[in-house]
Design a protein around this motif. Sequence first.
Motif, mmCIF file in Angstrom:
data_model
loop_
_atom_site.group_PDB
_atom_site.id
_atom_site.type_symbol
_atom_site.label_atom_id
_atom_site.label_comp_id
_atom_site.label_asym_id
_atom_site.label_seq_id
_atom_site.Cartn_x
_atom_site.Cartn_y
_atom_site.Cartn_z
ATOM 1 N N TRP A 141 -30.224 4.181 -28.128
ATOM 2 C CA TRP A 141 -29.215 5.161 -27.280
ATOM 3 C C TRP A 141 -28.654 4.340 -26.179
ATOM 4 C CZ3 TRP A 141 -27.319 9.562 -28.799
ATOM 5 C CH2 TRP A 141 -27.726 9.923 -29.820
ATOM 6 N N ARG A 142 -27.310 4.363 -25.968
ATOM 7 C CA ARG A 142 -26.603 3.774 -24.772
ATOM 8 C C ARG A 142 -25.891 5.053 -23.967
ATOM 9 N NH1 ARG A 142 -26.176 -1.654 -26.400
ATOM 10 N NH2 ARG A 142 -27.730 -1.922 -28.195
ATOM 11 N N ILE A 143 -25.619 4.587 -22.641
ATOM 12 C CA ILE A 143 -25.030 5.499 -21.852
ATOM 13 C C ILE A 143 -23.553 4.763 -21.152
ATOM 14 C CG2 ILE A 143 -25.074 6.314 -19.330
ATOM 15 C CD1 ILE A 143 -28.043 6.744 -19.915
ATOM 16 N N ILE A 144 -22.638 5.512 -21.305
ATOM 17 C CA ILE A 144 -21.353 5.217 -20.602
ATOM 18 C C ILE A 144 -20.866 6.053 -19.374
ATOM 19 C CG2 ILE A 144 -20.086 6.549 -22.409
ATOM 20 C CD1 ILE A 144 -17.893 4.465 -22.146
ATOM 21 N N ALA A 145 -20.471 5.702 -18.480
ATOM 22 C CA ALA A 145 -20.105 6.423 -17.425
ATOM 23 C C ALA A 145 -18.884 5.668 -16.821
ATOM 24 C CB ALA A 145 -21.160 6.529 -16.383
ATOM 25 N N ASP A 146 -17.968 6.788 -16.327
ATOM 26 C CA ASP A 146 -16.656 6.101 -15.659
ATOM 27 C C ASP A 146 -16.100 7.305 -14.999
ATOM 28 O OD1 ASP A 146 -14.607 4.320 -14.963
ATOM 29 O OD2 ASP A 146 -13.399 4.801 -16.708
ATOM 30 N N TYR A 147 -15.224 7.090 -14.049
ATOM 31 C CA TYR A 147 -14.071 7.928 -13.622
ATOM 32 C C TYR A 147 -12.892 7.404 -14.063
ATOM 33 C CZ TYR A 147 -16.762 10.776 -10.330
ATOM 34 O OH TYR A 147 -17.626 11.793 -9.841
ATOM 35 N N PRO A 148 -12.143 7.955 -15.114
ATOM 36 C CA PRO A 148 -11.035 7.538 -15.804
ATOM 37 C C PRO A 148 -9.947 7.549 -14.775
ATOM 38 C CG PRO A 148 -12.138 9.064 -17.226
ATOM 39 C CD PRO A 148 -12.786 9.135 -16.016
ATOM 40 N N MET A 149 -8.959 6.717 -14.818
ATOM 41 C CA MET A 149 -7.956 6.508 -13.859
ATOM 42 C C MET A 149 -8.092 6.631 -12.419
ATOM 43 S SD MET A 149 -5.551 6.278 -16.219
ATOM 44 C CE MET A 149 -4.095 6.567 -15.130
ATOM 45 N N ALA A 150 -9.336 6.048 -12.236
ATOM 46 C CA ALA A 150 -9.923 5.908 -10.818
ATOM 47 C C ALA A 150 -10.647 4.564 -10.598
ATOM 48 C CB ALA A 150 -10.839 7.211 -10.520
ATOM 49 N N ALA A 151 -10.698 4.116 -9.478
ATOM 50 C CA ALA A 151 -11.556 2.885 -9.043
ATOM 51 C C ALA A 151 -12.399 3.156 -7.430
ATOM 52 C CB ALA A 151 -10.598 1.824 -9.139
ATOM 53 N N ASN A 152 -13.238 2.442 -7.197
ATOM 54 C CA ASN A 152 -13.687 2.405 -5.834
ATOM 55 C C ASN A 152 -12.438 2.175 -4.808
ATOM 56 O OD1 ASN A 152 -16.001 2.475 -7.436
ATOM 57 N ND2 ASN A 152 -16.881 0.733 -5.892
ATOM 58 N N ALA A 153 -12.501 2.896 -3.683
ATOM 59 C CA ALA A 153 -11.564 2.982 -2.694
ATOM 60 C C ALA A 153 -11.515 1.617 -2.178
ATOM 61 C CB ALA A 153 -11.677 4.127 -1.614
ATOM 62 N N GLU B 173 -16.310 6.629 -2.627
ATOM 63 C CA GLU B 173 -15.038 7.282 -2.339
ATOM 64 C C GLU B 173 -14.205 6.500 -3.379
ATOM 65 O OE1 GLU B 173 -11.255 7.735 0.807
ATOM 66 O OE2 GLU B 173 -13.183 6.907 1.412
ATOM 67 N N LEU B 174 -13.251 7.327 -4.294
ATOM 68 C CA LEU B 174 -12.457 6.863 -5.248
ATOM 69 C C LEU B 174 -10.894 6.916 -4.746
ATOM 70 C CD1 LEU B 174 -14.164 8.360 -8.321
ATOM 71 C CD2 LEU B 174 -14.289 5.911 -7.474
ATOM 72 N N ASP B 175 -10.144 5.921 -5.429
ATOM 73 C CA ASP B 175 -8.988 5.921 -5.298
ATOM 74 C C ASP B 175 -8.362 6.248 -6.719
ATOM 75 O OD1 ASP B 175 -7.967 5.557 -2.783
ATOM 76 O OD2 ASP B 175 -7.853 3.159 -2.993
ATOM 77 N N ILE B 176 -7.580 7.182 -6.743
ATOM 78 C CA ILE B 176 -6.924 7.698 -7.867
ATOM 79 C C ILE B 176 -5.742 6.653 -8.316
ATOM 80 C CG2 ILE B 176 -5.726 9.763 -9.300
ATOM 81 C CD1 ILE B 176 -8.544 9.899 -8.417
ATOM 82 N N THR B 177 -5.672 6.065 -9.538
ATOM 83 C CA THR B 177 -4.850 5.063 -10.026
ATOM 84 C C THR B 177 -3.440 5.973 -10.200
ATOM 85 O OG1 THR B 177 -6.399 3.853 -11.192
ATOM 86 C CG2 THR B 177 -4.186 3.403 -11.546
ATOM 87 N N GLU B 178 -2.303 5.439 -9.792
ATOM 88 C CA GLU B 178 -0.831 5.799 -9.756
ATOM 89 C C GLU B 178 -0.327 5.307 -11.022
ATOM 90 O OE1 GLU B 178 1.199 6.010 -6.210
ATOM 91 O OE2 GLU B 178 -0.076 7.268 -5.073
ATOM 92 N N SER B 179 0.439 5.914 -11.546
ATOM 93 C CA SER B 179 1.360 5.443 -12.670
ATOM 94 C C SER B 179 2.705 6.237 -12.785
ATOM 95 C CB SER B 179 0.747 5.641 -14.004
ATOM 96 O OG SER B 179 0.834 6.964 -14.437
ATOM 97 N N ASN B 180 3.721 5.530 -13.462
ATOM 98 C CA ASN B 180 5.023 6.289 -13.576
ATOM 99 C C ASN B 180 5.011 7.570 -14.355
ATOM 100 O OD1 ASN B 180 6.140 4.229 -12.172
ATOM 101 N ND2 ASN B 180 6.488 3.151 -14.118
ATOM 102 N N ASP B 181 4.124 7.758 -15.109
ATOM 103 C CA ASP B 181 3.879 8.823 -15.994
ATOM 104 C C ASP B 181 3.109 10.110 -15.333
ATOM 105 O OD1 ASP B 181 5.202 7.831 -18.231
ATOM 106 O OD2 ASP B 181 3.466 6.826 -18.852
ATOM 107 N N ALA B 182 2.069 9.586 -14.660
ATOM 108 C CA ALA B 182 1.319 10.693 -13.877
ATOM 109 C C ALA B 182 0.970 9.960 -12.182
ATOM 110 C CB ALA B 182 0.027 11.012 -14.624
#
Length: 210
Positions: free
Chosen positions: A154-166, A127-136
């Motif tokens: 070859w390399r792999i990149i993976a991420d949920y931008p503006m989110a982190a583990n809850a 589960e992820l928490d969405i990062t809050e900011s003043n702009d969004a």
Amino acid sequence: MYAPKSCSILFLALALLIGQYCFSQVGIGTKTPRKTLEIAGDAEISGNVEIGVYKSLGDADTSTFLVQETDGTIKSLDVSNPTGAALGYIQEYVITNMEEDWVRNFDTGIDATDFTVIVTSASFDRELDITESNDAPDNSSLPYTATFVEAGTWRIIADYPMAANAYASEIGTWVIKTLIFSNDLSKQFGSIDVFMSDGSIGTAITPVID
């Protein structure tokens, strides 16, 4: 009409010869041919080869492909062979114990000179928490996964931008499926420079496949 005995023998010999010619199997390099023509050994053909009838491939059949090497020899690609060459490979990576949901640089070790790697699907199991900011303040996040080349592999990149583990203490797992193409068995086009003129819509000057 009376036919001399010698003529009857001649007709019989011709009939046997024609029957043998029409229905026999010819073997080159083998005394027990299994088809109309069987060659046990190498063959070199300088002209064109035309096959009149192809046997249809059934659902239960194993697919194979024929490829021509640079020396002119023909070899088969048997996709049922787990260690043999193929037109493409599917590899799944299960990546765990990373920094929350962040995989910045996973080295597959696959040589970029010989292969091309693309991501076909990816999932993260926490589960992820969405990062809050003043702009969004109501950010949403989509998974970002991609491949890139660094230091020849070859390399792999993976991420949920503006989110982190809850829950930061939880260890999440990425499941990333990739498709790997052999550069020798696929056509490689060069890079195309595209100038968008500060716009968002563009058109290729010349399609790479017409």
